[in-house]
Design an enzyme around this catalytic site. Structure first.
Site, mmCIF file in Angstrom:
data_model
loop_
_atom_site.group_PDB
_atom_site.id
_atom_site.type_symbol
_atom_site.label_atom_id
_atom_site.label_comp_id
_atom_site.label_asym_id
_atom_site.label_seq_id
_atom_site.Cartn_x
_atom_site.Cartn_y
_atom_site.Cartn_z
ATOM 1 N N LYS A 1 20.800 36.738 32.509
ATOM 2 C CA LYS A 1 21.400 37.959 34.133
ATOM 3 C C LYS A 1 22.424 36.222 34.384
ATOM 4 O O LYS A 1 21.906 35.654 34.905
ATOM 5 C CB LYS A 1 19.579 37.574 34.884
ATOM 6 C CG LYS A 1 19.969 38.708 35.825
ATOM 7 C CD LYS A 1 20.903 38.873 36.928
ATOM 8 C CE LYS A 1 21.200 37.835 38.271
ATOM 9 N NZ LYS A 1 22.093 37.681 39.368
ATOM 10 N N GLY B 1 23.835 42.452 37.812
ATOM 11 C CA GLY B 1 23.542 43.215 39.305
ATOM 12 C C GLY B 1 22.707 41.864 39.703
ATOM 13 O O GLY B 1 23.252 40.550 39.865
ATOM 14 N N GLU C 1 16.252 24.463 37.606
ATOM 15 C CA GLU C 1 17.617 23.335 38.108
ATOM 16 C C GLU C 1 18.247 23.574 39.467
ATOM 17 O O GLU C 1 18.697 24.884 39.441
ATOM 18 C CB GLU C 1 18.659 23.633 36.829
ATOM 19 C CG GLU C 1 17.913 23.484 35.015
ATOM 20 C CD GLU C 1 18.146 21.797 34.523
ATOM 21 O OE1 GLU C 1 18.615 21.050 35.860
ATOM 22 O OE2 GLU C 1 18.017 22.210 33.370
HETATM 23 P P1 NAD Z 1 21.890 31.523 44.034
HETATM 24 O O1 NAD Z 1 20.170 30.864 43.958
HETATM 25 O O2 NAD Z 1 21.771 32.007 44.740
HETATM 26 O O3 NAD Z 1 21.801 31.953 42.378
HETATM 27 C C1 NAD Z 1 21.476 32.225 40.646
HETATM 28 C C2 NAD Z 1 20.572 33.514 40.592
HETATM 29 O O4 NAD Z 1 19.712 33.992 40.870
HETATM 30 C C3 NAD Z 1 21.829 34.367 40.677
HETATM 31 O O5 NAD Z 1 22.493 35.360 39.645
HETATM 32 C C4 NAD Z 1 21.499 35.320 40.964
HETATM 33 O O6 NAD Z 1 21.942 36.220 41.035
HETATM 34 C C5 NAD Z 1 19.956 35.187 41.244
HETATM 35 N N1 NAD Z 1 19.108 35.116 42.577
HETATM 36 C C6 NAD Z 1 18.991 35.062 43.506
HETATM 37 N N2 NAD Z 1 18.167 35.801 44.408
HETATM 38 C C7 NAD Z 1 17.287 35.723 43.180
HETATM 39 C C8 NAD Z 1 15.659 36.062 43.285
HETATM 40 N N3 NAD Z 1 15.220 36.551 44.133
HETATM 41 N N4 NAD Z 1 15.019 35.850 42.556
HETATM 42 C C9 NAD Z 1 15.537 36.386 41.113
HETATM 43 N N5 NAD Z 1 17.189 35.779 40.983
HETATM 44 C C10 NAD Z 1 17.583 35.316 42.104
HETATM 45 O O7 NAD Z 1 22.413 30.094 43.239
HETATM 46 P P2 NAD Z 1 23.852 29.690 43.596
HETATM 47 O O8 NAD Z 1 24.684 30.560 44.508
HETATM 48 O O9 NAD Z 1 24.177 31.246 42.663
HETATM 49 O O10 NAD Z 1 24.440 28.776 42.976
HETATM 50 C C11 NAD Z 1 24.835 27.517 43.428
HETATM 51 C C12 NAD Z 1 23.407 27.123 43.474
HETATM 52 O O11 NAD Z 1 23.582 26.458 42.118
HETATM 53 C C13 NAD Z 1 23.390 25.458 44.494
HETATM 54 O O12 NAD Z 1 22.210 25.287 45.070
HETATM 55 C C14 NAD Z 1 23.624 24.464 43.179
HETATM 56 O O13 NAD Z 1 23.140 23.274 43.400
HETATM 57 C C15 NAD Z 1 22.953 25.022 42.272
HETATM 58 N N6 NAD Z 1 23.280 24.466 40.291
HETATM 59 C C16 NAD Z 1 21.934 23.649 40.420
HETATM 60 C C17 NAD Z 1 22.653 23.335 39.247
HETATM 61 C C18 NAD Z 1 21.243 22.207 38.588
HETATM 62 O O14 NAD Z 1 21.820 22.414 37.464
HETATM 63 N N7 NAD Z 1 20.438 21.371 38.606
HETATM 64 C C19 NAD Z 1 24.035 23.677 38.133
HETATM 65 C C20 NAD Z 1 24.444 24.240 39.307
HETATM 66 C C21 NAD Z 1 24.334 24.891 40.394
#
Ligand code: NAD
Length: 440
Positions: A173, A204, A248
């Site tokens: 996803k 999605g 992560e």
């Molecule tokens: P996000 O958590 O908003 O979304 C990440 C993914 O989760 C997306 O595909 C989103 O559609 C999905 N998602 C959102 N709500 C969900 C739910 N309720 N259930 C299941 N899936 C859901 O994060 P983002 O804004 O896309 O990315 C930025 C964040 O990612 C920052 O906090 C960054 O630090 C973190 N990040 C961490 C690493 C790492 O390796 N530690 C690497 C890259 C980014």
């Protein structure tokens, strides 16, 4: 308008409901693609195809799986030009960055895990001559891989590749904000003749498709990269179901400069740590701690070099491209406002940049440096995830260790010093998963 589709059972298919939502390019601020608004029926279709494929894929020899994965890596390389352009248009990052990091590492992810699987060894424990016990690692089943928008193809393949190499099948996803390279990956899977159902990509919203995947009883493994609060939500769903879970999450990483650091290198690395990928990397050094004896000299040089950074058209040789979305740009501006209200002074940047012509509605932001904040204020505790760095001074090792450890995060840290004993001492005191010394 490009119509993105799902990839299920080896076929590029429309969402069963026929519903789509629009997605814009941050480079221009204009809508340019339609993304499947997938739901339960699409996930069910993907699960049944992944379960069927698992029966075959898990029984292949390691060498056979290796061959497929290496073909995928080759095909990513063959399509790298198209992928670089798509990644930059979807995410806003400079094309040179996608060319030097994201896309080559995506093919390397498949190579890395394909070759690793050929050389895997397991542990044996001899029990005083009575018995031998050993660890047998076997494929588990269908793995749900949920990934963020900041390094779209790189982080998606970093999840898919190990799951496939271990003999599992996958439902991926991608982030709804940057779905384009995952769509191209579907086409690449067809070219590489990956058996149907081994990798399924369902596009999605997170709160819809992501949650359905997290709840699904036939998906026993969840591999997630993204925000900490989303990770916590997923953990609250998956843990009571005893799923295997990899999370992560976010970072608020300290970058610590001691007075005995190699000055020039520390300044250059701090610029890289703060502003690479528009500051949208989980490992970005967003809290900059400088020892008081060199604080003014360091600040002057850091500000001077930051002012030279070029923000602009991601197709050109710029240092920073666009912020990923309007919503995210507004979130960053809100944090800049918050910083001011907490007593911070903007000593560089802080404003939106309006470019000319087709890019005039794109989301461009000046690299921003804030001074004068307390280390434990909200701006210094919460992840901003943009080109914003807070600079602070410290006097001693114990003081900076305390400041660095003050957040809920613990992803990475950089320490700059020429004193090897100090490097080891401070590294041991820092509560984070990664500590770099004299690098970022
Ligand atoms: P996000 O958590 O908003 O979304 C990440 C993914 O989760 C997306 O595909 C989103 O559609 C999905 N998602 C959102 N709500 C969900 C739910 N309720 N259930 C299941 N899936 C859901 O994060 P983002 O804004 O896309 O990315 C930025 C964040 O990612 C920052 O906090 C960054 O630090 C973190 N990040 C961490 C690493 C790492 O390796 N530690 C690497 C890259 C980014």
């Amino acid at each position: 308008m490009i119509k993105i589709k799902n990839f299920i059972n080896g076929k590029i298919v429309s969402p069963i409901s026929g519903n789509y939502f629009e997605n814009s390019s941050p480079v221009t601020g204009h809508n340019y693609s339609k993304v499947p608004d997938s739901d339960k029926s699409d996930v069910e279709y993907a699960v049944s195809s992944a379960k069927k494929a698992f029966l075959l894929w898990s029984k292949l020899s390691k060498k056979e799986r290796y061959n497929y994965m290496m073909r995928l890596a080759d095909e990513i390389e063959n399509h790298s030009k198209e992928l670089i352009e798509a990644e930059s248009k979807d995410n806003g990052k400079p094309e040179w960055l996608a060319k030097s990091v994201d896309i080559p590492r995506s093919s390397e992810n498949f190579r890395f895990f394909a070759t690793a699987s050929l050389h895997f060894s397991s542990e044996i424990h001899e029990m005083d001559g009575q018995a031998i016990n050993y660890t047998l690692r076997q494929p588990i089943g269908v793995v749900g891989c949920i990934s963020p928008w900041n390094l779209p193809l790189y982080l998606l393949t970093w999840k898919i590749a190990p799951a496939l190499a271990a003999g599992n099948t996958v439902i991926a996803k991608p982030s709804e904000i940057t779905p384009m390279t995952a769509f191209l990956l579907s086409k690449i899977c067809k070219k590489a003749r990956l058996p149907k159902g081994v990798l399924n990509i369902v596009h999605g919203y997170g709160h819809k498709v992501g949650e359905i995947i997290s709840y699904h009883q036939d998906i026993p493994v969840i591999s997630f990269t993204g925000g900490t609060s989303t990770g916590s939500k997923i953990a609250s769903i998956a843990s009571p179901m005893f799923k295997k879970l990899s999370l992560e999450l976010g970072g608020k990483n300290p970058n610590i400069i001691f007075e005995d650091a190699d000055f020039k290198s520390a300044v250059n690395m701090s610029i890289k740590a703060a502003f690479s990928n528009q500051g949208q990397i989980c490992l970005c050094g967003s809290r900059l701690f400088v020892q008081d004896s060199i604080y003014n000299k360091f600040k002057e040089s850091f500000v001077k070099k930051t002012k030279l950074l070029k923000v602009g058209d991601p197709k050109k040789k710029v240092d920073l491209g666009a912020i990923v979305s309007k919503e995210h740009m507004e979130k960053i501006f809100n944090y800049i406002q918050l910083a001011k209200s907490e007593g911070g002074k903007i000593i560089c940047g802080g404003k939106r940049i309006i470019l000319n012509g087709k890019l005039k509605s794109g989301y461009y932001l000046e690299p921003t440096i804030i001074e004068g904040l307390n280390y434990n204020c909200k701006t210094n505790q919460e992840e901003i995830f943009g080109p914003v760095v807070s600079i602070m001074s410290f006097s001693s090792e114990s003081e900076v260790i305390n400041m660095a450890n003050s957040t809920d995060y613990g992803l990475s840290t950089s320490i700059f010093t020429q004193n090897v004993s100090r490097a080891h001492r401070v590294s041991a005191g820092i509560e984070s998963g990664i500590v770099w010394v004299n690098t970022y």
